[in-house]
Design a protein around this motif. Structure first.
Motif, PDB file in Angstrom:
ATOM      1  N   ALA A   1       3.009  15.458  -5.342  1.00 24.39           N
ATOM      2  CA  ALA A   1       1.588  15.580  -5.160  1.00 24.39           C
ATOM      3  C   ALA A   1       1.372  16.675  -4.175  1.00 24.39           C
ATOM      4  N   TYR A   2       0.375  17.479  -4.674  1.00 30.43           N
ATOM      5  CA  TYR A   2      -0.274  18.178  -3.398  1.00 30.43           C
ATOM      6  C   TYR A   2      -1.794  17.338  -3.287  1.00 30.43           C
ATOM      7  N   GLN A   3      -2.159  17.349  -1.873  1.00 37.11           N
ATOM      8  CA  GLN A   3      -3.244  16.723  -1.323  1.00 37.11           C
ATOM      9  C   GLN A   3      -4.205  17.858  -0.659  1.00 37.11           C
ATOM     10  N   TYR A   4      -5.284  17.424  -1.353  1.00 38.53           N
ATOM     11  CA  TYR A   4      -6.518  18.119  -0.749  1.00 38.53           C
ATOM     12  C   TYR A   4      -7.573  17.383   0.260  1.00 38.53           C
ATOM     13  N   SER A   5      -7.891  17.665   1.339  1.00 32.34           N
ATOM     14  CA  SER A   5      -8.818  16.893   2.069  1.00 32.34           C
ATOM     15  C   SER A   5      -9.654  17.992   2.932  1.00 32.34           C
ATOM     16  N   ALA A   6     -10.822  17.471   3.105  1.00 29.17           N
ATOM     17  CA  ALA A   6     -11.891  18.189   3.660  1.00 29.17           C
ATOM     18  C   ALA A   6     -13.106  17.476   4.124  1.00 29.17           C
ATOM     19  N   GLY A   7     -13.545  17.182   5.131  1.00 28.34           N
ATOM     20  CA  GLY A   7     -14.975  16.292   5.443  1.00 28.34           C
ATOM     21  C   GLY A   7     -14.906  15.167   5.071  1.00 28.34           C
ATOM     22  N   GLY A   8     -13.678  14.169   5.013  1.00 19.93           N
ATOM     23  CA  GLY A   8     -13.721  13.120   4.567  1.00 19.93           C
ATOM     24  C   GLY A   8     -13.478  12.769   3.230  1.00 19.93           C
ATOM     25  N   ASN A   9     -13.714  13.927   2.267  1.00 21.79           N
ATOM     26  CA  ASN A   9     -13.462  14.001   0.988  1.00 21.79           C
ATOM     27  C   ASN A   9     -11.952  14.269   0.510  1.00 21.79           C
ATOM     28  N   GLY A  10     -11.397  13.900  -0.477  1.00 22.08           N
ATOM     29  CA  GLY A  10     -10.235  14.336  -0.842  1.00 22.08           C
ATOM     30  C   GLY A  10      -9.916  14.172  -2.310  1.00 22.08           C
ATOM     31  N   ASN A  11      -8.935  15.059  -2.856  1.00 23.50           N
ATOM     32  CA  ASN A  11      -8.386  15.089  -4.258  1.00 23.50           C
ATOM     33  C   ASN A  11      -6.875  15.415  -4.151  1.00 23.50           C
TER      34      ASN A  11
ATOM     35  N   PRO B   1       0.754  -1.106  -0.138  1.00 23.88           N
ATOM     36  CA  PRO B   1       0.043  -0.160  -0.221  1.00 23.88           C
ATOM     37  C   PRO B   1       0.911   1.224  -0.101  1.00 23.88           C
ATOM     38  N   PHE B   2       0.627   2.297  -0.664  1.00 31.34           N
ATOM     39  CA  PHE B   2       1.286   3.593  -0.602  1.00 31.34           C
ATOM     40  C   PHE B   2       0.240   4.775  -0.626  1.00 31.34           C
ATOM     41  N   TYR B   3      -0.977   4.504   0.113  1.00 35.20           N
ATOM     42  CA  TYR B   3      -1.588   5.741   0.234  1.00 35.20           C
ATOM     43  C   TYR B   3      -1.794   5.543   1.812  1.00 35.20           C
ATOM     44  N   THR B   4      -1.764   7.043   2.343  1.00 39.79           N
ATOM     45  CA  THR B   4      -1.735   7.216   4.025  1.00 39.79           C
ATOM     46  C   THR B   4      -3.277   7.684   4.087  1.00 39.79           C
ATOM     47  N   TYR B   5      -3.956   6.946   4.809  1.00 42.06           N
ATOM     48  CA  TYR B   5      -5.464   7.204   5.182  1.00 42.06           C
ATOM     49  C   TYR B   5      -5.436   8.552   5.911  1.00 42.06           C
ATOM     50  N   ARG B   6      -6.120   9.465   5.756  1.00 41.22           N
ATOM     51  CA  ARG B   6      -6.255  10.604   6.396  1.00 41.22           C
ATOM     52  C   ARG B   6      -7.917  11.278   6.542  1.00 41.22           C
ATOM     53  N   ASP B   7      -8.308  11.695   7.490  1.00 39.09           N
ATOM     54  CA  ASP B   7      -9.548  12.324   8.001  1.00 39.09           C
ATOM     55  C   ASP B   7      -9.355  13.651   8.342  1.00 39.09           C
ATOM     56  N   GLU B   8      -8.296  14.317   8.315  1.00 43.62           N
ATOM     57  CA  GLU B   8      -8.220  15.446   8.693  1.00 43.62           C
ATOM     58  C   GLU B   8      -8.871  16.687   7.581  1.00 43.62           C
ATOM     59  N   ASP B   9      -9.116  17.807   8.377  1.00 46.20           N
ATOM     60  CA  ASP B   9      -9.473  18.940   7.335  1.00 46.20           C
ATOM     61  C   ASP B   9      -8.388  19.665   7.015  1.00 46.20           C
ATOM     62  N   TYR B  10      -7.385  19.332   6.090  1.00 43.36           N
ATOM     63  CA  TYR B  10      -6.335  20.211   5.991  1.00 43.36           C
ATOM     64  C   TYR B  10      -6.158  21.003   4.690  1.00 43.36           C
ATOM     65  N   GLY B  11      -7.307  21.148   4.012  1.00 41.33           N
ATOM     66  CA  GLY B  11      -7.302  21.784   2.855  1.00 41.33           C
ATOM     67  C   GLY B  11      -6.022  21.361   1.882  1.00 41.33           C
ATOM     68  N   TRP B  12      -5.293  22.200   1.246  1.00 41.27           N
ATOM     69  CA  TRP B  12      -4.370  21.958   0.298  1.00 41.27           C
ATOM     70  C   TRP B  12      -3.125  21.621   1.097  1.00 41.27           C
ATOM     71  N   THR B  13      -2.550  20.586   1.247  1.00 39.08           N
ATOM     72  CA  THR B  13      -1.019  20.521   1.579  1.00 39.08           C
ATOM     73  C   THR B  13      -0.102  19.572   0.841  1.00 39.08           C
ATOM     74  N   ILE B  14       1.239  19.483   1.000  1.00 38.11           N
ATOM     75  CA  ILE B  14       2.031  18.726   0.323  1.00 38.11           C
ATOM     76  C   ILE B  14       2.028  17.228   0.644  1.00 38.11           C
ATOM     77  N   SER B  15       1.610  16.446  -0.345  1.00 42.94           N
ATOM     78  CA  SER B  15       1.323  14.815   0.073  1.00 42.94           C
ATOM     79  C   SER B  15       2.176  14.182   0.866  1.00 42.94           C
ATOM     80  N   ARG B  16       1.932  13.419   1.652  1.00 41.00           N
ATOM     81  CA  ARG B  16       2.772  12.473   2.345  1.00 41.00           C
ATOM     82  C   ARG B  16       3.119  11.429   1.514  1.00 41.00           C
ATOM     83  N   ASP B  17       2.395  10.955   0.460  1.00 41.30           N
ATOM     84  CA  ASP B  17       2.540   9.818  -0.632  1.00 41.30           C
ATOM     85  C   ASP B  17       3.204  10.128  -1.588  1.00 41.30           C
ATOM     86  N   ASN B  18       4.137   9.159  -2.211  1.00 40.43           N
ATOM     87  CA  ASN B  18       4.793   9.203  -3.360  1.00 40.43           C
ATOM     88  C   ASN B  18       4.097   8.802  -4.634  1.00 40.43           C
TER      89      ASN B  18
END
Length: 232
Positions: free
Chosen positions: A54-64, A16-33
């Motif tokens: 990658a940049y990661q967007y997360s909010a309310g359990g949603n993400g892109n 696996p190479f995805y890190t599960y996240r449920d935080e509302d971080y908005g845009w951040t630099i992704s921890r995953d490669n």
């Protein structure tokens, strides 16, 4: 040249190479490669002098996320340094040194299988880091789902009706297997999918590649519908 649907799946296991996240971080630099999306396909590699980040967007359990090809010696700046609006926006942050097309950083052996893998990798990179409502490609089932049942069916149409009760077909393909061919001297991949998100639909994906490159133009055409699918 045709493939079975199994050829569209990754053939190198990296775990696996995805890190599960449920935080509302908005845009951040992704921890995953995101380079692992390329590394799980045997005929592909990262082009010398480049890397994927990658940049990661997360909010309310949603993400892109958004994946960029950048020079190997560079690192992504904080998202707020390369956005026109605040970091909670769904606008994608983009460094000014990033390549316009992420597939510019992808290399391979330019075999027919490599083009098929590059077509799949293109979609996987597009949904890298996606969560909940951000997911769509992950619901695409590449056809035929079962090679034995497909061979046993009397026709493509008969096989399609084993999958769902379709409305009128815009067109019925002569074959559902993923295919590689040249069109106007351009390497081309075509495959068909069934997707149950929203309206159940049958679609044809056409990937047309630049010469000696994995940069590609992608067209998706819906061929038939079969009523209401999954709503979430």
């Amino acid at each position: 040249m045709e493939f079975t649907a199994a050829a569209t799946r990754p053939n190198i296991y990296l775990g696996p190479f995805y890190t599960y996240r449920d935080e509302d971080y908005g845009w951040t630099i992704s921890r995953d490669n995101p380079e692992q999306v390329i590394q799980i396909f045997s005929q592909l590699s990262i082009r010398k002098g480049f890397k994927l980040r990658a940049y990661q967007y997360s909010a309310g359990g949603n993400g892109n996320s958004v994946v960029w090809a950048i020079p190997h010696e560079r690192e992504l700046p904080p998202p707020e340094e390369c956005m026109y609006s605040d970091e909670q926006s769904m606008e994608h942050p983009k460094p000014d040194f990033a390549c316009e097309n992420v597939m510019h950083a992808v290399d391979g052996d330019y075999s027919p299988l490599s083009y098929l893998q590059a077509a799949i990798a293109y979609h996987e990179l597009g949904e890298f880091g996606a969560m909940w409502h951000g997911c769509y490609w992950s619901a695409e089932d590449i056809l035929p789902l079962d090679e034995y049942e497909y061979k046993e069916a009397e026709s493509v149409k008969d096989y399609l009706y084993t999958l769902d009760d379709w409305s009128e077909f815009k067109t019925i393909p002569t074959s559902l297997r993923p295919a590689f061919f040249y069109k106007n001297d351009r390497p081309t991949i075509v495959f068909y999918t069934k997707n149950d998100i929203g309206m159940i639909k049958l679609s044809r994906y056409t990937h047309t590649f630049e010469k000696e490159s994995y940069v590609q133009k992608v067209d998706c055409e819906d061929l038939a519908f079969a009523g209401l699918g999954i709503i979430f």
